[in-house]
Design an enzyme around this catalytic site. Structure first.
Site, PDB file in Angstrom:
ATOM      1  N   GLU A  78       0.863  -1.198   0.000  1.00  0.00           N
ATOM      2  CA  GLU A  78       0.000   0.000   0.000  1.00  0.00           C
ATOM      3  C   GLU A  78       0.883   1.225   0.000  1.00  0.00           C
ATOM      4  O   GLU A  78       1.720   1.398   0.885  1.00  0.00           O
ATOM      5  CB  GLU A  78      -0.916  -0.033   1.209  1.00  0.00           C
ATOM      6  CG  GLU A  78      -1.809  -1.269   1.159  1.00  0.00           C
ATOM      7  CD  GLU A  78      -2.832  -1.299   2.262  1.00  0.00           C
ATOM      8  OE1 GLU A  78      -3.454  -0.262   2.500  1.00  0.00           O
ATOM      9  OE2 GLU A  78      -2.984  -2.360   2.884  1.00  0.00           O
ATOM     10  N   CYS A 123      -1.688   9.164   3.902  1.00  0.00           N
ATOM     11  CA  CYS A 123      -1.716   8.800   2.477  1.00  0.00           C
ATOM     12  C   CYS A 123      -3.085   9.147   1.890  1.00  0.00           C
ATOM     13  O   CYS A 123      -3.225   9.360   0.695  1.00  0.00           O
ATOM     14  CB  CYS A 123      -1.361   7.346   2.254  1.00  0.00           C
ATOM     15  SG  CYS A 123      -2.056   6.260   3.467  1.00  0.00           S
TER      16      CYS A 123
END
Ligand SMILES: Cc1cc2nc3c(=O)[nH]c(=O)nc-3n(C[C@H](O)[C@H](O)[C@H](O)COP(=O)(O)OP(=O)(O)OC[C@H]3O[C@@H](n4cnc5c(N)ncnc54)[C@H](O)[C@@H]3O)c2cc1C
Length: 1011
Positions: A771, A805
């Site tokens: 990720e 993020c």
């Protein structure tokens, strides 16, 4: 579903004598009302009456109609109005409602159907409930009420301030309005009958204030600053009230503001300057479970201060909101679940008010005949002159009831909101909902024709009974989804409610306690044993680089090999441990985290620079990961039959992958590390956790909790150390079965590449859960609700200094809204407080370390050449801290680095789009696909982004950060990741391999019946 047992001990029904007096008063009021006829909104004849009638008949139509009404004032052209009308009420809807069509035509509202003149129709509707902004109009309406014998209180619409500039403007408008009305009232020849009380006249200028409008940054962690800032804006208003002999009332808003409101009231009216004047009061809400205790507290205060105050008792205007927010956050609901409880509380509190008239002037804010009659009967019983208290009702509502109350010789005050249509929409929609609520008195009396007996029933009869039959009947009284997850096994950990003083104290205490523990050495943990190393890396507080939070052992390749050997040795036995036992160990870890919640949050505050709420949310998410993955593993533990066929059993089951490495980032230092490790471990794997160099202390705390929970040796190993060396060594190691990584694109791609190469002796194809970052975009449509968009976008862009993020990095704003939005955005950004994260109320803190600070400052300099600097905030000048000024660029070109590169800091780029088509193109012009969002009130555009916006997590009309486990499984694709969803039901399968077992059950032609 609403609970079927009531939350309060049964209230005693009223005494028979008082009940019969209530009925007599009620009958009398009804008789007077019936003479006057229904309020125009319920007439069923006029244009608005027809609309309201349909809204009450058809829930879907009501929702669509009110949403359309809400957006209408922002629409500037006839074509936009027609488009939205069609989108909300659609051809289909209008065809379906042929009766409505006819009704509207008969009511002279045909133009409604064709879009023309619509805005003026809605303006007319709004004007039924609020006075305009025009001074003459305001004065005329108030004068008219005055002549009819109604006193007034004025309130200024538009309390949703997003910046300090707006709060200043709002306070100034109060001063202007008070001056205007002060002058006018002085000219009115005779006093208003409703201001004439037995003990002398009451102030004719009565002003209602919503305190939230006087400070844009009310924050649950920091009520002190809120009170200080609100007081600063309130004092000039109180001074002017003193000069004018005016009365000031504090309205009561949402529950989150209640403590601040009560404290502010007590503190500011105890200041020597305001201890005697102006006359003051506040509203209390009977739907709150705290209402009676709050009233006792305020009466006691008034006695101690020897101060006469007014208490306006209302039932409360935010019932749906409070119920939904409490449900969403898993907090106990502050409001009663059943209307009868609110009504009964209103009656009990009315009595308390009447029993304390020596210090309290009572004002009853209700349109409910039963509630009014109860006050009259109790006053009569206590021998109180009915002119000693007043009734208050809303402008434009329940006019026949107002007339009846006046005819009975009572004093009546009308609550008159003034202001523009746009900021008044929230108020208008609240009134429309109130008028059409299935449970509300007005709709029952005037629209549904409920009998007098029903309407006069003693609410306390229902309290304590099985109230199944009283369960709310419509979505306006209880959200349909309420309780849908309460039956399920997993429930999200509630965020800490910092509105509660004890929670704030707990956190403040934890900060001092944890500070005593800083600077310790945190060894590696291999096979559940501490391992020291020759090198120790200090972990520094980003807000004070001189403060060492702890020292982390630095593993070399030798220790990496030892950890791997430990994990390999432990894994087979761990995998054979029943899944339910593994799950139980994780749940135990979660329970320990909950025990240590404040302490863990503090480590995040000091080591990662998170503010109180962000740190608390990260710990809550870590708890969720443990509990959620444990519950998913319990489900996966049941072998699944693939196909039912006679004589043969076919089941699929799951096996662990073996040993893996968990490489975690610093930005969610507990949640992501816990999430990746917990998923792998509960699935039967053994892991080596490699935490970030920036947050090893929080990782060490996690390891302590795993040990305390009783994880067997070798199942989880902690290996802090240089990622480039030990991390890379393990990633390419032939004995590693999987890698779970969250972090930068650069490192992620390196891992992806390295795992693609098969090492000699390698036993498995390595699984990589990868990720990475995002360059997330939010579109702000031309019809967006800017109050919400500004707040949501700022929180998404600058929450945790933009180091998530999921953070918002690119804003694409439709040309129609571009200038307005930017102006408000910049003003709101300038109102955010920046400083050390441990100080409650600081929204922005430092970035993670010096390197990050320098890198972000550099990109800001590049940005200044590529685009126009719209705003840059100020930060503390402390050179020991790693602050980066939050920065907004405008007119950012799509080919610039600002627009394209992930920055991971408090830098927001704003770009203009000429239309929605271009907005989507710009949003999708990106190598990442993580989060995205859109603020719009166009149903068609909302549907469009659902289909066209390229991102893993799309948020509509809300901020784009803060995904919750199970509710919003999180993760992206393209260069943001491999499409895995942390916190989703399928996530665990990344750490498992499916196996199918087939058994022939047929023996000599005989098979068991259940095969
Ligand atoms: C002059 C004036 C000033 C006001 N100021 C404020 C203020 O400062 N703050 C504020 O919040 N409101 C304020 N209000 C709004 C007020 O709360 C609503 O108008 C009022 O609740 C409607 O009550 P009612 O007695 O007229 O109607 P009713 O129809 O008898 O009561 C409706 C009320 O019952 C409650 N209710 C509805 N369903 C449920 C349920 N399932 N369970 C529990 N309770 C339920 C809700 O409070 C709802 O508003 C004010 C109203 C007036 C008249």
């Amino acid at each position: 579903m609403a609970s079927t047992t009531l939350e309060k001990s049964p209230a005693k029904p009223q005494q028979p004598e008082i009940e019969s007096r209530i009925h007599e008063h009620g009958e009398r009021i009804f008789a007077l009302i019936d003479e006057a006829g229904a309020p125009s909104l319920f007439s069923k004849k006029g244009f608005y009456g027809t609309l309201m009638e349909w809204a009450m008949k058809d829930e879907h139509f009501k929702t669509q109609l009110f949403r359309f009404v809400d957006v209408l004032p922002t629409l500037t052209s006839a074509s936009e109005i027609s488009r939205h009308l069609k989108e909300y009420l659609g051809d289909e809807q209008l065809n379906l409602s042929a009766g409505l069509r006819l009704g509207l035509k008969a009511a002279g509202g045909a133009s409604w159907l064709f879009g023309a003149g619509l805005k003026s129709q809605v303006t007319g509707l709004a004007r039924q409930f609020m006075l305009g902004n025009d001074e003459k109009e305001i004065v005329t309406a108030l004068r008219q009420a005055h002549e009819q014998g109604s006193a007034f209180t004025v309130d200024i619409l538009g309390e949703a301030v997003v910046s300090e500039t707006e709060a200043d403007q709002y306070a100034q408008r109060y001063l202007t309005l008070m001056d205007l009305l002060g002058k006018q009232i002085a000219r009115w020849r005779h006093p208003c009958a409703s201001n004439d009380a037995p003990n002398g006249p009451v102030p004719p200028l009565n002003v209602s204030v919503k305190i939230s409008a006087l400070y844009s940054q009310v924050h649950p962690t920091d009520p002190d600053t809120a009170i200080e800032r609100i007081s600063a804006r309130l004092r000039p208003i109180l001074q002017r009230a003193k000069e004018l002999g005016a009365f000031i009332n504090f309205d009561m808003e949402s529950y989150a503001l209640k403590e601040v409101t009560l404290r502010l009231f007590r503190e500011i009216f105890a200041e020597p300057e305001f201890a005697a004047e102006p006359a003051c009061g506040l509203a209390l809400q009977a739907y709150l479970k705290d209402c009676e205790a709050d009233l006792d507290g305020i009466i006691q205060w008034a006695r101690e201060q020897r101060r006469r105050i007014t208490v306006r008792l209302v039932k409360g205007a935010y019932w749906d909101y409070e119920t939904i927010i409490a449900q969403q956050r898993h907090w106990p609901s502050p409001v009663f679940a059943h209307k009868a409880e609110t009504d009964a509380t209103f009656e009990r509190v009315s009595l308390t008010l009447l029993e304390n008239t020596d210090v309290v002037d009572a004002a009853f804010g209700t349109h409910n005949v039963r509630s009014v009659a109860c006050v009259l009967a109790q006053a009569e019983r206590l021998g109180i002159d009915r002119r000693e208290f007043e009734f208050q009702m809303l402008y434009g509502m329940a006019d026949p009831i107002k007339a009846a109350v006046r005819q009975l010789g009572c004093r009546l005050r009308e609550y008159c909101p003034v202001g523009e249509l746009l900021p008044g929409m929230a108020y208008l929609v609240r009134r429309l909902l109130e008028n059409t609520s299935n449970e509300g008195f007005l709709a029952n009396k005037f629209a549904k024709g409920a009998s007098r007996d029903e309407l006069l029933k003693d609410p306390s009869e229902f309290v304590g009974a099985d109230v199944r039959s009283l369960a709310p009947t419509s979505s306006d009284s209880e959200p349909a989804h309420v309780g849908s997850y309460t039956e399920r096994r997993f429930g999200n950990e509630p965020p800490t409610d910092f509105n509660i003083p004890a929670e704030r104290e707990r956190m403040a205490r934890a900060i001092s306690e944890q500070r005593q523990k800083l600077g310790r050495r945190h060894p590696l943990i291999i096979n559940n044993r501490p391992v020291s190393t020759s090198e120790w890396l200090p972990s520094l507080n980003p807000a004070n680089q001189n403060e060492v939070v702890g020292y982390a052992a630095q593993a070399s390749v030798a220790e990496a090999e030892a950890a791997l050997a430990a994990a390999r040795a432990a894994q087979p036995k761990w995998a054979r441990m029943p899944a339910l036992d593994r799950a139980a160990l994780l749940e135990k870890t979660a329970a320990l985290m909950r025990r240590d919640k404040a302490a863990l949050s503090v480590v995040e505050i000091l080591e990662a620079g998170k503010n109180w709420q962000e740190a608390d949310a990260d710990v809550a998410e870590a708890i969720d990961f443990c509990n959620f993955y444990a519950s998913v593993m319990r489900d996966l533990n049941h072998p699944q039959r693939t196909q039912a066929v006679a004589g043969e059993s076919n089941v699929q089951q799951w096996w662990p992958r073996g040993v893996g490495i968990i490489i975690a980032p610093w930005n969610f230092p507990l949640a992501i590390l816990t999430g990746m490790a917990a998923a792998a471990v509960v699935a039967g794997n053994a892991v080596i956790m490699k935490p970030s160099d920036q947050t090893p202390v929080i990782a060490a705390r996690l390891m302590d909790l795993f040990l305390e929970a009783g994880l067997p040796p070798g199942v989880v190993n902690l290996l802090s150390g240089p990622g480039g060396k030990v991390g890379a060594h393990l990633v390419s190691h032939p004995e590693i079965g999987f890698i779970a990584f969250t972090g930068s694109k650069e490192v992620g791609l390196r891992i992806w590449e390295a795992t693609g190469r098969t090492a000699p002796g390698q036993l498995n194809l390595k699984k990589v859960v990868c990720e990475m970052g995002g360059k997330n975009c939010v579109i702000v449509d031309g019809d967006a609700d800017l109050d919400e968009a500004v707040v949501g976008c700022l929180a998404s862009a600058f929450g945790y200094q933009g180091q998530k993020c999921s953070a918002l990095s690119r804003l694409v704003v439709l040309a129609d809204n571009y200038d307005k939005f930017l102006e408000r955005l910049v003003a709101a950004a300038a109102s955010l407080r920046v400083g050390p994260s441990e100080v409650p109320g600081n929204i922005l803190g430092p970035v993670i370390n010096r390197d990050a600070q320098e890198r972000i400052l550099e990109i800001i300099e590049i940005g200044k050449k590529e685009a126009t600097l719209a705003w840059q905030g100020a930060v503390p000048t402390d050179t020991n801290a790693c602050y980066v000024p939050p920065t907004i660029f405008k007119d950012v070109p799509p080919n610039s680095r600002l627009f394209r590169e992930e920055i991971f800091g408090p830098v927001l780029s704003v770009t203009k789009a000429k239309d929605f088509e271009q907005a989507i193109e710009l949003a999708n012009d990106c190598e990442f696909a993580l989060t995205g969002g859109c603020y719009s009130r166009s149903p068609v555009n909302i549907e469009r982004v659902k289909v066209e916006m390229v991102c893993g997590n799309l948020y509509i009309n809300r901020g784009i950060t803060g995904a919750l486990v199970e509710r919003q499984p999180f993760g992206g694709f393209k260069m943001s990741g491999g499409g895995t969803k942390a916190g989703g039901r399928e996530y665990l399968q990344n750490f498992l391999v499916p196996r199918v077992v087939t058994e022939n059950c047929l023996r000599r032609g005989f098979a068991p019946a259940d095969e």
